[in-house]
Design a protein around this motif. Structure first.
Motif, PDB file in Angstrom:
ATOM      1  N   VAL A 219      15.529 -19.116 -46.382  1.00 54.87           N
ATOM      2  CA  VAL A 219      14.303 -19.416 -45.635  1.00 54.87           C
ATOM      3  C   VAL A 219      13.985 -20.904 -45.738  1.00 54.87           C
ATOM      4  O   VAL A 219      13.987 -21.479 -46.829  1.00 54.87           O
ATOM      5  CB  VAL A 219      13.103 -18.607 -46.185  1.00 54.87           C
ATOM      6  N   ILE A 220      13.701 -21.528 -44.594  1.00 55.71           N
ATOM      7  CA  ILE A 220      13.158 -22.893 -44.550  1.00 55.71           C
ATOM      8  C   ILE A 220      11.648 -22.767 -44.686  1.00 55.71           C
ATOM      9  O   ILE A 220      11.005 -22.073 -43.894  1.00 55.71           O
ATOM     10  CB  ILE A 220      13.518 -23.587 -43.231  1.00 55.71           C
ATOM     11  N   LYS A 221      11.076 -23.454 -45.668  1.00 55.78           N
ATOM     12  CA  LYS A 221       9.644 -23.290 -45.936  1.00 55.78           C
ATOM     13  C   LYS A 221       8.881 -24.587 -45.693  1.00 55.78           C
ATOM     14  O   LYS A 221       9.359 -25.670 -45.998  1.00 55.78           O
ATOM     15  CB  LYS A 221       9.423 -22.823 -47.385  1.00 55.78           C
ATOM     16  N   HIS A 222       7.704 -24.434 -45.129  1.00 58.42           N
ATOM     17  CA  HIS A 222       6.754 -25.537 -44.942  1.00 58.42           C
ATOM     18  C   HIS A 222       5.384 -24.889 -44.972  1.00 58.42           C
ATOM     19  O   HIS A 222       4.919 -24.338 -43.977  1.00 58.42           O
ATOM     20  CB  HIS A 222       7.027 -26.242 -43.609  1.00 58.42           C
ATOM     21  N   TYR A 223       4.752 -24.893 -46.155  1.00 63.19           N
ATOM     22  CA  TYR A 223       3.532 -24.120 -46.323  1.00 63.19           C
ATOM     23  C   TYR A 223       2.348 -24.705 -45.559  1.00 63.19           C
ATOM     24  O   TYR A 223       1.614 -24.001 -44.893  1.00 63.19           O
ATOM     25  CB  TYR A 223       3.202 -23.977 -47.803  1.00 63.19           C
ATOM     26  N   LYS A 224       2.108 -26.004 -45.679  1.00 67.93           N
ATOM     27  CA  LYS A 224       1.000 -26.605 -44.950  1.00 67.93           C
ATOM     28  C   LYS A 224       1.197 -28.112 -44.888  1.00 67.93           C
ATOM     29  O   LYS A 224       2.060 -28.674 -45.572  1.00 67.93           O
ATOM     30  CB  LYS A 224      -0.345 -26.264 -45.580  1.00 67.93           C
ATOM     31  N   GLY A 225       0.384 -28.749 -44.047  1.00 67.17           N
ATOM     32  CA  GLY A 225       0.467 -30.194 -43.889  1.00 67.17           C
ATOM     33  C   GLY A 225      -0.827 -30.861 -44.309  1.00 67.17           C
ATOM     34  O   GLY A 225      -1.736 -31.005 -43.490  1.00 67.17           O
ATOM     35  N   VAL A 226      -0.926 -31.231 -45.594  1.00 66.00           N
ATOM     36  CA  VAL A 226      -2.079 -32.005 -46.058  1.00 66.00           C
ATOM     37  C   VAL A 226      -1.647 -33.464 -46.014  1.00 66.00           C
ATOM     38  O   VAL A 226      -1.068 -33.993 -46.966  1.00 66.00           O
ATOM     39  CB  VAL A 226      -2.519 -31.587 -47.467  1.00 66.00           C
ATOM     40  N   CYS A 227      -1.885 -34.115 -44.883  1.00 61.63           N
ATOM     41  CA  CYS A 227      -1.398 -35.463 -44.629  1.00 61.63           C
ATOM     42  C   CYS A 227      -2.490 -36.491 -44.932  1.00 61.63           C
ATOM     43  O   CYS A 227      -3.646 -36.296 -44.550  1.00 61.63           O
ATOM     44  CB  CYS A 227      -0.945 -35.605 -43.178  1.00 61.63           C
ATOM     45  N   HIS A 228      -2.108 -37.583 -45.591  1.00 61.89           N
ATOM     46  CA  HIS A 228      -3.045 -38.617 -46.026  1.00 61.89           C
ATOM     47  C   HIS A 228      -2.801 -39.933 -45.301  1.00 61.89           C
ATOM     48  O   HIS A 228      -1.649 -40.280 -45.020  1.00 61.89           O
ATOM     49  CB  HIS A 228      -2.891 -38.896 -47.522  1.00 61.89           C
ATOM     50  N   LEU A 229      -3.865 -40.665 -45.065  1.00 61.91           N
ATOM     51  CA  LEU A 229      -3.792 -42.080 -44.697  1.00 61.91           C
ATOM     52  C   LEU A 229      -4.428 -42.869 -45.832  1.00 61.91           C
ATOM     53  O   LEU A 229      -5.598 -42.646 -46.172  1.00 61.91           O
ATOM     54  CB  LEU A 229      -4.544 -42.368 -43.396  1.00 61.91           C
ATOM     55  N   TYR A 230      -3.645 -43.786 -46.420  1.00 61.74           N
ATOM     56  CA  TYR A 230      -4.179 -44.682 -47.443  1.00 61.74           C
ATOM     57  C   TYR A 230      -4.336 -46.062 -46.832  1.00 61.74           C
ATOM     58  O   TYR A 230      -3.375 -46.649 -46.324  1.00 61.74           O
ATOM     59  CB  TYR A 230      -3.255 -44.753 -48.656  1.00 61.74           C
ATOM     60  N   ASP A 238      -8.330 -53.180 -38.252  1.00 63.88           N
ATOM     61  CA  ASP A 238      -8.289 -52.684 -36.868  1.00 63.88           C
ATOM     62  C   ASP A 238      -7.104 -51.734 -36.688  1.00 63.88           C
ATOM     63  O   ASP A 238      -7.219 -50.682 -36.054  1.00 63.88           O
ATOM     64  CB  ASP A 238      -8.182 -53.852 -35.888  1.00 63.88           C
ATOM     65  N   LEU A 239      -5.959 -52.136 -37.234  1.00 62.86           N
ATOM     66  CA  LEU A 239      -4.772 -51.284 -37.157  1.00 62.86           C
ATOM     67  C   LEU A 239      -5.030 -49.963 -37.875  1.00 62.86           C
ATOM     68  O   LEU A 239      -4.712 -48.874 -37.364  1.00 62.86           O
ATOM     69  CB  LEU A 239      -3.586 -52.027 -37.777  1.00 62.86           C
ATOM     70  N   ALA A 240      -5.620 -50.043 -39.064  1.00 56.37           N
ATOM     71  CA  ALA A 240      -5.894 -48.832 -39.839  1.00 56.37           C
ATOM     72  C   ALA A 240      -6.833 -47.892 -39.099  1.00 56.37           C
ATOM     73  O   ALA A 240      -6.667 -46.663 -39.130  1.00 56.37           O
ATOM     74  CB  ALA A 240      -6.484 -49.206 -41.199  1.00 56.37           C
ATOM     75  N   LEU A 241      -7.824 -48.464 -38.418  1.00 52.05           N
ATOM     76  CA  LEU A 241      -8.764 -47.642 -37.662  1.00 52.05           C
ATOM     77  C   LEU A 241      -8.051 -46.893 -36.541  1.00 52.05           C
ATOM     78  O   LEU A 241      -8.312 -45.713 -36.294  1.00 52.05           O
ATOM     79  CB  LEU A 241      -9.885 -48.512 -37.101  1.00 52.05           C
ATOM     80  N   GLY A 242      -7.145 -47.569 -35.868  1.00 51.79           N
ATOM     81  CA  GLY A 242      -6.366 -46.912 -34.822  1.00 51.79           C
ATOM     82  C   GLY A 242      -5.519 -45.768 -35.360  1.00 51.79           C
ATOM     83  O   GLY A 242      -5.430 -44.697 -34.745  1.00 51.79           O
ATOM     84  N   ALA A 276     -16.368 -44.125 -40.012  1.00 50.15           N
ATOM     85  CA  ALA A 276     -17.293 -43.019 -39.785  1.00 50.15           C
ATOM     86  C   ALA A 276     -17.825 -43.029 -38.360  1.00 50.15           C
ATOM     87  O   ALA A 276     -17.908 -41.976 -37.702  1.00 50.15           O
ATOM     88  CB  ALA A 276     -18.445 -43.098 -40.786  1.00 50.15           C
ATOM     89  N   GLN A 277     -18.177 -44.204 -37.876  1.00 44.07           N
ATOM     90  CA  GLN A 277     -18.699 -44.303 -36.511  1.00 44.07           C
ATOM     91  C   GLN A 277     -17.649 -43.853 -35.501  1.00 44.07           C
ATOM     92  O   GLN A 277     -17.947 -43.090 -34.562  1.00 44.07           O
ATOM     93  CB  GLN A 277     -19.132 -45.735 -36.223  1.00 44.07           C
ATOM     94  N   ALA A 278     -16.402 -44.312 -35.685  1.00 44.25           N
ATOM     95  CA  ALA A 278     -15.340 -43.962 -34.737  1.00 44.25           C
ATOM     96  C   ALA A 278     -15.024 -42.468 -34.790  1.00 44.25           C
ATOM     97  O   ALA A 278     -14.840 -41.820 -33.747  1.00 44.25           O
ATOM     98  CB  ALA A 278     -14.084 -44.779 -35.052  1.00 44.25           C
TER      99      ALA A 278
END
Length: 418
Positions: A219-230, A238-242, A276-278
């Motif tokens: 079985v190929i497993k992928h339980y969930k995608g908890v993806c982060h932006l640091y 500006d790039l980070a906001l995009g 937060a505003q965006a």
């Protein structure tokens, strides 16, 4: 459960016919499938509309409804994916290594089809076509067991693909739909170790854990995608906001959507109010730690469970961190080995981030939404592996083959005349 065994046996026989097809014939068949899907669009969309109505009556949530929904544009995208797979290099027969041993035998590693792939998935009718295209191009047959919510859509798509299969001289059973959706039938399928070569579940964590716990086949497993932006102290804000807005908002129900934002304390006061505003302009709810709430009003207090959550919705967890190392430690504790993103102008920080994490995909100054087989050049995606079997990360054609040894000699023997 003799019926599911017979279905699988028929698919295996059809897979052998697929394996014999030359590359040009497979590519022509896939292009014909794309054309046939568009020709059958009215019937497919009618079936999907019936599935959508039934799903709404059951009270299914918006995230699942979004995955289920087809329209003209999405169906055109599915057809395009079939054509993209047709245009990809054929991995079958590819020699990945060649060596001549001191005794003169020539040893090759050659890619060969897996055989029969079982796809277990939920409300994603596009998977029916994507999986069929990839499995067929790699010389395999595929057994498709979708969710009850998408049964009409899946059957309509498979019927359309079957017309092109038969025109190519391949039994339609090479793409087999399981209509009996009882769990005991799925379990029986997952235990056919003499027929099924690989199972790939796609869907929620509960489904994937059920498959992994009951399967006897690999079985190929992928339980969930908890993806982060640091967002590093060196980031172009500006790039980070995009990256943040695209990663969270463009399709929040996708497993490559951002679920957690980590911001270095040196730039938090500048970045978080803008973020937060965006996000709120797109209806996103923020759940943050004490430092975040000190910088942005009306943020919901975050719990540790929020940092483990795959929301698949317009919700994001936020935390202010004091260093790159603290961000890495947070990801190691709460991440799912799916996709992680760093926004940083400092090459040393980016390299340290990449080297410290073992996630299947790591992005530097690019959106998490690129963590997708099509976007990474694989054509349509068969699934994502976050377990280290023969494939890791988004899986395309090569992941549907295995390498075997082909040895060529001139009468060499191992034990005689030594």
């Amino acid at each position: 459960m003799n019926d599911i065994r017979q279905l699988a046996l028929t698919c295996r026989d059809a897979a052998r016919a697929v394996a014999r097809l030359p590359t040009d014939a497979k590519n022509a068949m896939l292009r014909d499938m794309a054309d046939q899907l568009l020709a059958d669009a009215p019937a497919i969309l009618e079936a999907n509309a019936a599935d959508m109505d039934a799903a709404r009556e059951k009270g299914i949530g918006e995230a699942m409804l979004d995955r289920l929904r087809l329209d003209d544009a999405r169906l055109a995208g599915v057809a395009d994916a079939l054509r993209e797979v047709a245009a990809l290099p054929d991995p079958v027969g590819m020699v990945t290594r060649r060596d001549t041993r001191p005794n003169g035998i020539a040893v090759e590693r050659v890619r060969t089809p897996l055989g029969v792939v079982a796809m277990i998935y939920e409300a994603r009718p596009n998977v029916t076509a994507d999986a069929a295209a990839l499995c067929l191009k790699a010389g395999n047959g595929v057994i498709l067991r979708g969710g009850s919510e998408a049964l009409r859509s899946n059957m309509a798509i498979a019927a359309s693909l079957g017309k092109a299969l038969e025109r190519a001289g391949v039994p339609a059973a090479a793409v087999t739909i399981v209509e009996d959706l009882r769990r005991e039938t799925m379990v029986a399928l997952l235990q056919l170790t003499d027929i099924v070569d690989l199972a790939i579940p796609r869907g929620g964590e509960g489904l994937i854990r059920f498959v992994a716990e009951h399967a006897r086949v690999p079985v190929i497993k992928h339980y969930k995608g908890v993806c982060h932006l640091y967002v590093d102290a060196s980031a172009d804000l500006d790039l980070a906001l995009g990256l943040l807005v695209d990663g969270k908002v463009s399709r929040p129900s996708a497993c490559n959507a951002l679920e957690t934002l980590l911001v270095h304390s040196d730039v938090a006061a500048q970045f978080l109010p803008r973020a937060a505003q965006a996000l709120r302009a797109h209806g996103v709810e923020l759940r943050g730690d004490e430092a975040t709430r000190g910088l942005v009003a009306d943020v919901v207090p975050a719990t540790e469970a929020d940092y483990d959550a795959e929301y698949l919705d317009l919700v994001i967890a936020v935390r202010v961190v004091g260093s790159l190392d603290e961000a890495i430690a947070h990801i190691r504790r709460h991440g799912s080995d799916h996709t992680e993103v760093i926004a940083a102008r400092d090459p040393a920080a980016a390299t340290a981030f990449v080297d410290a994490l073992r996630s299947a995909v790591v992005m530097v100054n690019a959106s998490s939404r690129f963590s997708d087989g099509g976007e990474l050049g694989l054509g349509a995606e068969i699934g994502i592996s976050t377990t280290r079997l023969h494939a890791y990360g988004p899986m395309g054609l090569e992941a549907l083959t295995v390498e075997r040894f082909v040895v060529r000699g001139e009468g060499q023997t191992r034990n005689l005349h030594r």
